[in-house]
Design a protein around this motif. Structure first.
Motif, PDB file in Angstrom:
ATOM      1  N   ASP A 241     -31.158 -52.204 -53.781  1.00 52.35           N
ATOM      2  CA  ASP A 241     -30.742 -53.608 -53.778  1.00 52.35           C
ATOM      3  C   ASP A 241     -30.394 -54.098 -55.182  1.00 52.35           C
ATOM      4  O   ASP A 241     -29.437 -54.858 -55.366  1.00 52.35           O
ATOM      5  CB  ASP A 241     -31.844 -54.484 -53.183  1.00 52.35           C
ATOM      6  CG  ASP A 241     -31.889 -54.396 -51.661  1.00 52.35           C
ATOM      7  OD1 ASP A 241     -30.870 -54.002 -51.066  1.00 52.35           O
ATOM      8  OD2 ASP A 241     -32.941 -54.713 -51.076  1.00 52.35           O
ATOM      9  N   LEU A 244     -26.929 -52.740 -56.043  1.00 54.98           N
ATOM     10  CA  LEU A 244     -25.873 -53.438 -55.314  1.00 54.98           C
ATOM     11  C   LEU A 244     -25.672 -54.851 -55.869  1.00 54.98           C
ATOM     12  O   LEU A 244     -24.549 -55.371 -55.884  1.00 54.98           O
ATOM     13  CB  LEU A 244     -26.212 -53.482 -53.819  1.00 54.98           C
ATOM     14  CG  LEU A 244     -26.188 -52.120 -53.104  1.00 54.98           C
ATOM     15  CD1 LEU A 244     -26.734 -52.257 -51.690  1.00 54.98           C
ATOM     16  CD2 LEU A 244     -24.777 -51.552 -53.071  1.00 54.98           C
ATOM     17  N   PHE A 245     -26.755 -55.485 -56.335  1.00 55.02           N
ATOM     18  CA  PHE A 245     -26.633 -56.813 -56.936  1.00 55.02           C
ATOM     19  C   PHE A 245     -25.848 -56.739 -58.243  1.00 55.02           C
ATOM     20  O   PHE A 245     -24.959 -57.557 -58.504  1.00 55.02           O
ATOM     21  CB  PHE A 245     -28.022 -57.398 -57.178  1.00 55.02           C
ATOM     22  CG  PHE A 245     -28.008 -58.746 -57.822  1.00 55.02           C
ATOM     23  CD1 PHE A 245     -27.734 -59.880 -57.081  1.00 55.02           C
ATOM     24  CD2 PHE A 245     -28.263 -58.882 -59.181  1.00 55.02           C
ATOM     25  CE1 PHE A 245     -27.706 -61.139 -57.677  1.00 55.02           C
ATOM     26  CE2 PHE A 245     -28.237 -60.129 -59.794  1.00 55.02           C
ATOM     27  CZ  PHE A 245     -27.956 -61.262 -59.036  1.00 55.02           C
ATOM     28  N   GLU A 247     -23.688 -54.516 -59.072  1.00 60.01           N
ATOM     29  CA  GLU A 247     -22.319 -54.068 -58.826  1.00 60.01           C
ATOM     30  C   GLU A 247     -21.531 -55.031 -57.945  1.00 60.01           C
ATOM     31  O   GLU A 247     -20.434 -54.702 -57.486  1.00 60.01           O
ATOM     32  CB  GLU A 247     -22.350 -52.684 -58.157  1.00 60.01           C
ATOM     33  CG  GLU A 247     -22.842 -51.553 -59.044  1.00 60.01           C
ATOM     34  CD  GLU A 247     -21.900 -51.270 -60.193  1.00 60.01           C
ATOM     35  OE1 GLU A 247     -20.736 -50.907 -59.936  1.00 60.01           O
ATOM     36  OE2 GLU A 247     -22.318 -51.435 -61.359  1.00 60.01           O
ATOM     37  N   ARG A 248     -22.078 -56.201 -57.684  1.00 64.15           N
ATOM     38  CA  ARG A 248     -21.422 -57.107 -56.737  1.00 64.15           C
ATOM     39  C   ARG A 248     -20.036 -57.528 -57.205  1.00 64.15           C
ATOM     40  O   ARG A 248     -19.122 -57.709 -56.391  1.00 64.15           O
ATOM     41  CB  ARG A 248     -22.294 -58.335 -56.474  1.00 64.15           C
ATOM     42  CG  ARG A 248     -22.492 -59.250 -57.668  1.00 64.15           C
ATOM     43  CD  ARG A 248     -23.590 -60.289 -57.381  1.00 64.15           C
ATOM     44  NE  ARG A 248     -23.695 -61.277 -58.449  1.00 64.15           N
ATOM     45  CZ  ARG A 248     -24.315 -61.057 -59.599  1.00 64.15           C
ATOM     46  NH1 ARG A 248     -24.861 -59.887 -59.837  1.00 64.15           N
ATOM     47  NH2 ARG A 248     -24.384 -62.013 -60.513  1.00 64.15           N
ATOM     48  N   GLY A 252     -16.765 -56.715 -55.095  1.00 64.19           N
ATOM     49  CA  GLY A 252     -15.924 -57.806 -54.597  1.00 64.19           C
ATOM     50  C   GLY A 252     -14.485 -57.669 -55.053  1.00 64.19           C
ATOM     51  O   GLY A 252     -13.551 -57.916 -54.287  1.00 64.19           O
ATOM     52  N   THR A 257     -16.881 -54.269 -48.609  1.00 63.82           N
ATOM     53  CA  THR A 257     -18.049 -54.856 -47.961  1.00 63.82           C
ATOM     54  C   THR A 257     -19.171 -53.825 -47.919  1.00 63.82           C
ATOM     55  O   THR A 257     -18.924 -52.652 -47.634  1.00 63.82           O
ATOM     56  CB  THR A 257     -17.714 -55.303 -46.523  1.00 63.82           C
ATOM     57  OG1 THR A 257     -16.670 -56.272 -46.574  1.00 63.82           O
ATOM     58  CG2 THR A 257     -18.925 -55.894 -45.826  1.00 63.82           C
ATOM     59  N   ARG A 404     -21.417 -59.337 -47.910  1.00 65.54           N
ATOM     60  CA  ARG A 404     -20.177 -59.421 -48.680  1.00 65.54           C
ATOM     61  C   ARG A 404     -20.554 -59.636 -50.138  1.00 65.54           C
ATOM     62  O   ARG A 404     -21.095 -60.698 -50.483  1.00 65.54           O
ATOM     63  CB  ARG A 404     -19.315 -60.585 -48.185  1.00 65.54           C
ATOM     64  CG  ARG A 404     -17.977 -60.691 -48.897  1.00 65.54           C
ATOM     65  CD  ARG A 404     -17.027 -59.618 -48.467  1.00 65.54           C
ATOM     66  NE  ARG A 404     -15.728 -59.754 -49.083  1.00 65.54           N
ATOM     67  CZ  ARG A 404     -14.716 -58.976 -48.824  1.00 65.54           C
ATOM     68  NH1 ARG A 404     -14.870 -57.986 -47.966  1.00 65.54           N
ATOM     69  NH2 ARG A 404     -13.547 -59.127 -49.421  1.00 65.54           N
ATOM     70  N   PRO A 405     -20.351 -58.635 -51.026  1.00 65.83           N
ATOM     71  CA  PRO A 405     -20.756 -58.790 -52.426  1.00 65.83           C
ATOM     72  C   PRO A 405     -20.028 -59.976 -53.046  1.00 65.83           C
ATOM     73  O   PRO A 405     -18.864 -60.210 -52.774  1.00 65.83           O
ATOM     74  CB  PRO A 405     -20.345 -57.487 -53.075  1.00 65.83           C
ATOM     75  CG  PRO A 405     -20.163 -56.509 -51.940  1.00 65.83           C
ATOM     76  CD  PRO A 405     -19.739 -57.322 -50.786  1.00 65.83           C
TER      77      PRO A 405
END
Length: 405
Positions: A241, A244-245, A247-248, A252, A257, A404-405
């Motif tokens: 997590d 992913l945060f 790399e948002r 995007g 997604t 959805r980043p």
């Protein structure tokens, strides 16, 4: 004479009763032998396939079902060539054994499973004969050699990497000093009072490319001289997590997604958090690069009670799945080879470093792909606490979130 007739009737009834008793004993004995035969075949670790003289399959054991991915009901009574239509080496082994009446062996045969995947096996075909020497069929013993092949490849890779590491360390140290000199010279030129502004573009290119080479050298040194993981209990979902945060923004921008499918009961893993972050950051970025036109990146986890790839230990399995163009089997064989890359500006060290990290943790890693349908990278990592007997959950429930980043 009524008395004599009655005696004959009683004798006949007694004989019938004795015959019935013997038949029941024979039936019990036959059933016991059949159960013993099934238990014997079922206890064998090798896959056993019994073939009739006409080439039809009579029976298989449980190990053969697991190895082939086909149930015993589908095997029974069907021609051998119909069950294994693409496995010419096995067909030839059966044919030679039937024709010659002698045992034949193939130590490097390939078996196509029901799902289309192939495994390397050793196969031994032996004739079954009665007391008169007449052929009554054939028994085919199959042994999965995948683990042995993987161990051989790992040992060969370790030998290659040890030699490569020695060379890479020396080369990297020799390159670093000239690179630093080039960068410093370009910066000094830019600092000169009468340096033509029109040439700044060229010195900028020099500095940029030197920095890129420096980054490659650092990765080479990191690969050649690993520091070794500092293991502790850590939460895999928190690591994923956080990545992913971070790399948002690039996710995007790439119109990608993220779909999370986490096992909510997944136990902690025994790992070095910094190295695990490096591992999955590389895999996530690879997934993004595989989808230049956008798409969906799936990150999923699951629990596996006993992983053969990790010596039977309980593990957490993480998968990164993209919807890119995929790669063919020939590329798949070389994906983790140092300096092998399909990217125009790639170094070929990213996945090699990933594999080294996983193996340093006592885990395993695999990449599979279908050309045009995306790629799947699977990572097995041992748990911090190994359960003694029963797993905490056999059928993990997953939470699914569309993000959805």
């Amino acid at each position: 004479m009524p008395g004599r007739s009655e005696r004959r009737g009683r004798d006949s009834a007694s004989e019938l009763e004795e015959l019935r008793r013997r038949c029941e004993e024979c039936s019990v004995s036959i059933e016991s032998m059949r159960a013993y035969h099934e238990d014997l075949l079922g206890s064998l670790q090798d896959g056993i396939i019994i073939v009739e003289p006409d080439g039809r399959i009579r029976s298989i054991n449980q190990a053969a079902e697991e190895l082939t991915g086909v149930s015993a009901q589908m095997f029974h009574g069907r021609p051998f060539e119909q069950i294994f239509p693409t496995d010419s080496s096995l067909q030839e082994l059966v044919r030679k054994t039937m024709e010659s009446g002698r045992t034949h062996t193939d130590f490097d045969a390939r078996l196509t499973r029901q799902d289309g995947s192939q495994v390397v096996i050793s196969a031994v075909a032996s004739l079954i004969s009665d007391g008169m020497g007449q052929a009554r069929g054939m028994v085919l013993a199959l042994r999965d050699q995948t683990g042995i092949r993987e161990l051989e490849e790992r040992l060969q890779r370790s030998d290659r990497l040890a030699a490569l590491g020695t060379v890479a360390t020396g080369v990297a140290h020799e390159i670093r000093n000239p690179l630093a000199g080039l960068r410093g010279a370009a910066q000094l030129l830019e600092g000169e009072r009468d340096f033509p502004p029109a040439l700044t573009e060229y010195t900028s290119v020099i500095i940029k490319e030197v920095d890129r080479l420096g980054a490659i050298v650092e990765r080479l040194l990191s690969f050649a001289t690993p520091r070794g993981p500092v293991l502790r209990s850590c939460n895999l979902h928190e690591i994923l997590d956080s990545l992913l945060f971070l790399e948002r923004a690039p996710l995007g921008a790439a119109n990608i997604t993220v779909q999370r499918q986490y096992d909510p009961q997944l136990p902690d893993i025994l790992a070095d958090p910094a190295e695990i972050r490096q591992l999955f950051l590389n895999l996530i970025r690879n997934g993004v690069e595989a989808m230049p036109g956008g798409g969906e990146l799936t990150v999923l986890t699951r629990y596996e009670r006993s992983a053969k790839r990790c010596g039977g230990r309980s593990v957490a399995v993480a998968e990164i799945v993209d919807q890119g163009s995929g790669f063919d089997p020939e590329i798949e064989r070389h994906l983790f080879t140092p300096f092998f890359t399909t990217k125009e500006r790639g170094t070929g060290l990213g996945l090699a470093i990933c594999l080294r990290i996983v193996e340093d943790h006592g885990g395993a890693m695999e990449a599979t792909s279908s050309p045009g349908r995306g790629s799947r990278f699977q990572v097995w990592l041992p748990l911090a606490k190994q359960p003694e007997a029963v797993s905490p959950h056999d059928e993990p429930q997953r939470t699914t979130q569309g993000v959805r980043p």
